[in-house]
Every structure is written in C-alpha cells, then in structure tokens.
Design a protein around this motif. Sequence first.
Motif, PDB file in Angstrom:
ATOM      1  N   THR A  22       0.842  -1.191   0.000  1.00 27.11           N
ATOM      2  CA  THR A  22       0.000   0.000   0.000  1.00 27.11           C
ATOM      3  C   THR A  22       0.875   1.238   0.000  1.00 27.11           C
ATOM      4  OG1 THR A  22      -1.808   1.124   1.155  1.00 27.11           O
ATOM      5  CG2 THR A  22      -0.165   0.080   2.525  1.00 27.11           C
ATOM      6  N   ASN A  23       0.253   2.375  -0.084  1.00 25.81           N
ATOM      7  CA  ASN A  23       0.928   3.661   0.081  1.00 25.81           C
ATOM      8  C   ASN A  23       0.508   4.209   1.435  1.00 25.81           C
ATOM      9  OD1 ASN A  23       2.069   3.696  -2.566  1.00 25.81           O
ATOM     10  ND2 ASN A  23       0.067   4.237  -3.368  1.00 25.81           N
ATOM     11  N   ILE A  24       1.505   4.505   2.278  1.00 24.38           N
ATOM     12  CA  ILE A  24       1.204   4.973   3.635  1.00 24.38           C
ATOM     13  C   ILE A  24       1.945   6.267   3.948  1.00 24.38           C
ATOM     14  CG2 ILE A  24       0.814   2.655   4.558  1.00 24.38           C
ATOM     15  CD1 ILE A  24       3.654   3.212   6.016  1.00 24.38           C
ATOM     16  N   ARG A  25       1.417   6.964   4.937  1.00 21.66           N
ATOM     17  CA  ARG A  25       2.102   8.098   5.558  1.00 21.66           C
ATOM     18  C   ARG A  25       1.957   7.911   7.058  1.00 21.66           C
ATOM     19  NH1 ARG A  25      -0.003  14.217   6.264  1.00 21.66           N
ATOM     20  NH2 ARG A  25       1.961  15.171   6.892  1.00 21.66           N
ATOM     21  N   MET A  26       3.072   7.996   7.777  1.00 16.22           N
ATOM     22  CA  MET A  26       3.039   7.940   9.238  1.00 16.22           C
ATOM     23  C   MET A  26       3.715   9.196   9.769  1.00 16.22           C
ATOM     24  SD  MET A  26       3.854   3.996  10.218  1.00 16.22           S
ATOM     25  CE  MET A  26       2.870   3.905  11.696  1.00 16.22           C
ATOM     26  N   THR A  27       3.040   9.830  10.712  1.00 15.23           N
ATOM     27  CA  THR A  27       3.644  10.952  11.425  1.00 15.23           C
ATOM     28  C   THR A  27       3.609  10.613  12.910  1.00 15.23           C
ATOM     29  OG1 THR A  27       1.535  12.132  11.502  1.00 15.23           O
ATOM     30  CG2 THR A  27       3.015  12.688   9.699  1.00 15.23           C
ATOM     31  N   VAL A  28       4.721  10.890  13.579  1.00 17.71           N
ATOM     32  CA  VAL A  28       4.857  10.525  14.984  1.00 17.71           C
ATOM     33  C   VAL A  28       5.363  11.718  15.780  1.00 17.71           C
ATOM     34  CG1 VAL A  28       6.031   9.002  16.625  1.00 17.71           C
ATOM     35  CG2 VAL A  28       5.351   8.123  14.391  1.00 17.71           C
ATOM     36  N   SER A  29       4.671  11.998  16.883  1.00 19.76           N
ATOM     37  CA  SER A  29       5.134  12.984  17.857  1.00 19.76           C
ATOM     38  C   SER A  29       5.154  12.281  19.214  1.00 19.76           C
ATOM     39  CB  SER A  29       4.207  14.201  17.882  1.00 19.76           C
ATOM     40  OG  SER A  29       2.910  13.832  18.316  1.00 19.76           O
ATOM     41  N   SER A  30       5.507  12.989  20.243  1.00 19.10           N
ATOM     42  CA  SER A  30       5.608  12.352  21.557  1.00 19.10           C
ATOM     43  C   SER A  30       4.267  11.828  22.058  1.00 19.10           C
ATOM     44  CB  SER A  30       6.204  13.328  22.574  1.00 19.10           C
ATOM     45  OG  SER A  30       5.363  14.465  22.693  1.00 19.10           O
ATOM     46  N   ASP A  31       3.167  12.422  21.632  1.00 21.16           N
ATOM     47  CA  ASP A  31       1.862  11.998  22.165  1.00 21.16           C
ATOM     48  C   ASP A  31       0.907  11.429  21.125  1.00 21.16           C
ATOM     49  OD1 ASP A  31       1.494  14.405  20.849  1.00 21.16           O
ATOM     50  OD2 ASP A  31       0.179  15.262  22.370  1.00 21.16           O
ATOM     51  N   GLN A  32       1.356  11.253  19.869  1.00 21.12           N
ATOM     52  CA  GLN A  32       0.435  10.788  18.845  1.00 21.12           C
ATOM     53  C   GLN A  32       1.163  10.117  17.686  1.00 21.12           C
ATOM     54  OE1 GLN A  32      -1.441  13.920  16.594  1.00 21.12           O
ATOM     55  NE2 GLN A  32      -3.142  12.620  15.966  1.00 21.12           N
ATOM     56  N   THR A  33       0.521   9.089  17.120  1.00 24.06           N
ATOM     57  CA  THR A  33       0.912   8.513  15.842  1.00 24.06           C
ATOM     58  C   THR A  33      -0.291   8.623  14.926  1.00 24.06           C
ATOM     59  OG1 THR A  33       2.538   6.931  16.712  1.00 24.06           O
ATOM     60  CG2 THR A  33       1.519   6.380  14.607  1.00 24.06           C
ATOM     61  N   GLN A  34      -0.042   9.105  13.709  1.00 23.67           N
ATOM     62  CA  GLN A  34      -1.107   9.142  12.717  1.00 23.67           C
ATOM     63  C   GLN A  34      -0.657   8.305  11.520  1.00 23.67           C
ATOM     64  OE1 GLN A  34      -2.095  12.608  10.060  1.00 23.67           O
ATOM     65  NE2 GLN A  34      -4.002  12.535  11.255  1.00 23.67           N
ATOM     66  N   LEU A  35      -1.504   7.364  11.120  1.00 19.47           N
ATOM     67  CA  LEU A  35      -1.265   6.505   9.971  1.00 19.47           C
ATOM     68  C   LEU A  35      -2.324   6.807   8.935  1.00 19.47           C
ATOM     69  CD1 LEU A  35      -0.142   3.992   8.419  1.00 19.47           C
ATOM     70  CD2 LEU A  35      -1.793   2.641   9.738  1.00 19.47           C
ATOM     71  N   SER A  36      -1.898   7.132   7.722  1.00 21.16           N
ATOM     72  CA  SER A  36      -2.818   7.357   6.610  1.00 21.16           C
ATOM     73  C   SER A  36      -2.554   6.284   5.557  1.00 21.16           C
ATOM     74  CB  SER A  36      -2.609   8.741   6.003  1.00 21.16           C
ATOM     75  OG  SER A  36      -2.845   9.745   6.964  1.00 21.16           O
ATOM     76  N   VAL A  37      -3.615   5.645   5.087  1.00 18.53           N
ATOM     77  CA  VAL A  37      -3.518   4.559   4.107  1.00 18.53           C
ATOM     78  C   VAL A  37      -4.207   5.034   2.829  1.00 18.53           C
ATOM     79  CG1 VAL A  37      -4.102   2.159   3.605  1.00 18.53           C
ATOM     80  CG2 VAL A  37      -3.530   2.836   5.949  1.00 18.53           C
ATOM     81  N   LEU A  38      -3.422   5.253   1.791  1.00 15.41           N
ATOM     82  CA  LEU A  38      -3.972   5.753   0.536  1.00 15.41           C
ATOM     83  C   LEU A  38      -4.788   4.674  -0.170  1.00 15.41           C
ATOM     84  CD1 LEU A  38      -3.931   8.402  -0.988  1.00 15.41           C
ATOM     85  CD2 LEU A  38      -1.913   7.611  -2.205  1.00 15.41           C
ATOM     86  N   ASP A  39      -4.230   3.479  -0.246  1.00 15.64           N
ATOM     87  CA  ASP A  39      -4.940   2.347  -0.837  1.00 15.64           C
ATOM     88  C   ASP A  39      -4.430   1.076  -0.168  1.00 15.64           C
ATOM     89  OD1 ASP A  39      -2.485   1.504  -2.273  1.00 15.64           O
ATOM     90  OD2 ASP A  39      -2.887   3.251  -3.505  1.00 15.64           O
ATOM     91  N   GLY A  40      -5.177   0.015  -0.271  1.00 13.86           N
ATOM     92  CA  GLY A  40      -4.785  -1.220   0.391  1.00 13.86           C
ATOM     93  C   GLY A  40      -5.276  -1.265   1.826  1.00 13.86           C
TER      94      GLY A  40
END
Length: 182
Positions: free
Chosen positions: A73-91
């Motif tokens: 798939t195509n992903i984007r992950m952003t991480v800070s001390s209090d949060q993880t965000q995962l975005s999944v474009l497809d898959g």
Amino acid sequence: MTIKPNSEILIDTFQQEKISASGKLSEMETEVSPSNIKINLNYGELINRVRRLNKSSQYQVRTPHGVSGIRGTNIRMTVSSDQTQLSVLDGHVDCFNEKEGYIGVGNGKTLDIESSGLEIGAIDQATQSIMDEAINMSSGLSANVTLSSLATVVSSVQSAVSTEAPTTAGLGPNLFINGSFE
C-alpha cells in the motif's frame, strides 16, 4: 521511501533474499524477492510505497504508540511524543496498540492513536496531496533504477544493518537515519 526532515528512523531488521529478477524497479508491481523489514519510526514523518509482498515477507513500522504490518500500500506515518497518525492511501494496514488491540485501516482512511484513545477517519485533501507528491517524486527518482543496481544497494544496507558497531546510545546492530532521505 521518503523520510521528512526532523525525523528519526531506526532500521532494526533488513533481510532480503537475493534479487534474481531483471528489468527496472518501476516495472515491478510486487516485491522483487521475499523480505523481512522492521523499522522504528521514533518521531517525524515517513511516506512509503510498499509493493505487494510475498506471503513469506514481513514489513513492520513500529512507533512509540504501536506497530503496523504493511503488505502492499501507500502509507504516511507521522509521529510525535503523544500521537501517531497513519494514513492509508490504498490497500490495508493492520495495526496493533497495547491499549486497543488490533485495528484495521483501509483505503482512504487515517488512524490517530493518542494516549486518550484512537480515532479512524477519512484522509483529508492536504494529506492526500502530500502523499501523492512524495510518491510521484519517489516514482520519478526510481524510474530508471535497474534491479541489478537495487541488488547492490540492498546488499550494502543489509551489511550496514547487520554489522553496525554499537552506538553510544547502546542501540546495537542497527542503522540510524536522522534527518531526511528520499
């Protein structure tokens, strides 16, 4: 793979069977040979196009808030001390968080993991644009990469990951990337 500035990644495991296929990387829809890759994204941002994996392969990205198993798939992950965000474009991506257990994230979805819980929503237009731009740039950069040159790079990375001397932080046989990389 695009690693944005002010990011820290630790390549914990990088194993890839010998690449025997020929042609160009851009022509491949699936991975070129079975692999086992485990990455720790300690903080920052990672955008990655992961080709469809062989059944015996594994690709994991661990953050301070959980671990994601990526199969193609195509992903984007952003991480800070209090949060993880995962975005999944497809898959589809399977995530595990100790507090919430297993969570599946599919096409066009974003998963926010915070200490207060988690939330699944749709990818917003800004995130979509950031992902599209990084994936298109990466595809352009790899358009003329041959599989034989990729085999040389894979061999070098495997060597660095398995033989890197322990650092002052006591991290052992791993490879650090601190900053940005495309």
